[in-house]
Design a protein around this motif. Structure first.
Motif, PDB file in Angstrom:
ATOM      1  N   GLU A 274       0.844  -1.195   0.000  1.00 33.05           N
ATOM      2  CA  GLU A 274       0.000   0.000   0.000  1.00 33.05           C
ATOM      3  C   GLU A 274       0.880   1.246   0.000  1.00 33.05           C
ATOM      4  OE1 GLU A 274      -3.661   1.879   2.666  1.00 33.05           O
ATOM      5  OE2 GLU A 274      -2.625   0.064   3.329  1.00 33.05           O
ATOM      6  N   PRO A 275       0.727   2.148  -0.986  1.00 35.08           N
ATOM      7  CA  PRO A 275      -0.243   2.133  -2.081  1.00 35.08           C
ATOM      8  C   PRO A 275       0.202   1.208  -3.210  1.00 35.08           C
ATOM      9  CG  PRO A 275       1.143   4.053  -2.301  1.00 35.08           C
ATOM     10  CD  PRO A 275       1.562   3.373  -1.024  1.00 35.08           C
ATOM     11  N   MET A 276      -0.693   0.995  -4.171  1.00 35.74           N
ATOM     12  CA  MET A 276      -0.411   0.150  -5.326  1.00 35.74           C
ATOM     13  C   MET A 276      -0.050   0.992  -6.546  1.00 35.74           C
ATOM     14  SD  MET A 276      -3.493  -2.619  -4.677  1.00 35.74           S
ATOM     15  CE  MET A 276      -3.465  -3.245  -6.349  1.00 35.74           C
ATOM     16  N   THR A 329      -5.763   2.872  -6.073  1.00 39.11           N
ATOM     17  CA  THR A 329      -5.468   2.123  -4.847  1.00 39.11           C
ATOM     18  C   THR A 329      -6.663   2.086  -3.917  1.00 39.11           C
ATOM     19  OG1 THR A 329      -3.084   2.578  -4.932  1.00 39.11           O
ATOM     20  CG2 THR A 329      -4.017   2.075  -2.777  1.00 39.11           C
ATOM     21  N   LEU A 333      -8.298  -1.623  -2.966  1.00 42.20           N
ATOM     22  CA  LEU A 333      -7.838  -2.185  -1.699  1.00 42.20           C
ATOM     23  C   LEU A 333      -8.951  -2.774  -0.833  1.00 42.20           C
ATOM     24  CD1 LEU A 333      -4.863  -0.157  -0.164  1.00 42.20           C
ATOM     25  CD2 LEU A 333      -4.906  -2.509  -0.994  1.00 42.20           C
TER      26      LEU A 333
END
Length: 391
Positions: A274-276, A329, A333
């Motif tokens: 995280e983040p992507m 993201t 998520l």
């Protein structure tokens, strides 16, 4: 070389992303260090959620899945010497899952990609992504001994759990890694035999977990919970069959034996990055997260990622809109964490934890009894197993 999206990795996430982008009129190039033969020849199991099958069918790559995939309308939870069926048809308004190996999904996507005139560069090396924080990222790589540079507007990191693209999101300054290593592994075998059951059997036993799964009508995939430090050399064929019969005991099931031709040990872990995303780089699939196989979520999460990512990239590249890309993201998520929870729940409910006591064993049996006795419990399990809608 120029394209609009550079995709690192020709696994389920990368190939499906290229396919979805093509349908939006967006050019992409897929790069992978493996050859086509290596990608298509790496045998892996696959349980496809209803969402995944529907998406592949709607976008023109589901014909073979519909023709040769095995649709399952339930699973069996087995404990205390008795089986308890989770009826997907009844509990999810007719939804189900399809047993269809991952390598077959890859064959379908590769064939369609090449038929559409798309580019997949197999067997490249020295892949290096540059400039993701600017407006003109690029990917350097070596092909046939010559260095190439692919200029693109966006980069997708779909290069699996051994990813290199993830490192471009600095840790810990920008990236947080959420990680859990499980204290057991699966000992998996491939067996030449007919199916022992029409549906998958998830068995809880005081000796440990067992799973009766399938690959084809002629080849079955069976698993036993073992210590992660165990070795395949410790397991003779007789020992494997004795332990499977012990853990999947009962008069209502008969395991069908056959020659065992492959043995392997699969460690367990959960991981979420995280983040992507960072700048013009976006991670998808195992490059961003991994789950234990108990919940059958890995490949399905990859497809769900790129479903969102392709739409966001389309809005940016076709209309100049950035909101969906910026929110990538935060959009994906919640599904990732729901899958992590479901996979952890199934794993912790069915596996014997090292050092567990009689209290722990009986608590697990009570949990399984509660889930299978209650329609609400069965529905919760069924809805998560077949998959919640992509929207």
């Amino acid at each position: 070389m120029h394209t609009r999206v550079g995709i690192v990795g020709a696994g389920p996430a990368g190939l499906m992303l290229a396919h979805l982008l093509h349908q939006k009129g967006i050019e992409s190039v897929v790069l992978d260090t493996r050859t086509r033969e290596e990608i298509e020849g790496t045998i892996r199991a696959g349980i496809l959620e209803q969402n995944t099958v529907d998406l592949m069918t709607e976008t023109g790559v589901g014909e073979r899945i519909k023709r040769v995939g095995s649709v399952h309308h339930g699973i069996e939870l087995r404990f205390g010497g008795r089986g308890h069926r989770i009826d997907f048809d009844d509990l999810t308004d007719g939804r189900g899952v399809t047993v269809y190996p991952q390598h077959e999904v890859l064959k379908d996507l590769i064939e369609q990609r090449l038929a559409d005139g798309g580019e997949i560069r197999f067997g490249v090396s020295d892949v290096e992504v540059e400039g993701i924080t600017g407006d003109t990222p690029s990917i350097r790589f070596t092909e046939d001994g010559a260095e190439e540079v692919l200029h693109c507007a966006l980069v997708a990191g779909c290069d699996g759990s051994r990813t290199q693209t993830r490192s471009l999101i600095p840790h810990p300054d920008v990236r947080q890694d959420h990680f859990r290593q499980y204290p057991f592994a699966w000992f998996g075998v491939l067996v030449e035999a007919p199916p022992s059951s029409e549906e998958l059997i998830y068995a809880h036993h005081e000796n440990g977990f067992a799973l009766i799964s399938t690959r084809t009508p002629e080849v079955q995939r069976l698993y036993l919970q073992v210590d992660p430090e165990d070795s395949v050399d410790n397991w003779s064929d007789d020992r494997i069959w004795n332990e499977l019969h012990t853990r999947v005991a009962g008069d209502d099931v008969q395991l069908k034996e056959g020659p065992i031709f492959q043995k392997s040990i699969l460690p367990f872990r959960s991981f979420v990055c995280e983040p992507m995303q960072r700048g013009r780089l976006f991670l998808a699939g195992d490059a961003a997260h991994t789950v234990p196989p108990t919940g059958a979520k890995g490949m399905n999460l990859a497809i769900a990622d790129v479903y969102v990512l392709a739409r966001a990239m389309g809005e940016f590249l076709n209309r100049g809109e950035t909101a969906a890309l910026d929110a990538y993201t935060t959009t994906v998520l919640p599904r990732v964490w729901r899958a992590q929870h479901f996979s952890w729940w199934m794993t912790s409910m069915l596996h014997r934890m090292p050092g567990s006591s009689g209290f722990d064993l009986n608590r697990q049996l009570a949990e399984l009894d509660t889930v299978t006795r209650s329609r609400a419990g069965r529905t919760l399990l069924a809805e998560n197993y077949v998959g919640t809608p992509l929207e």
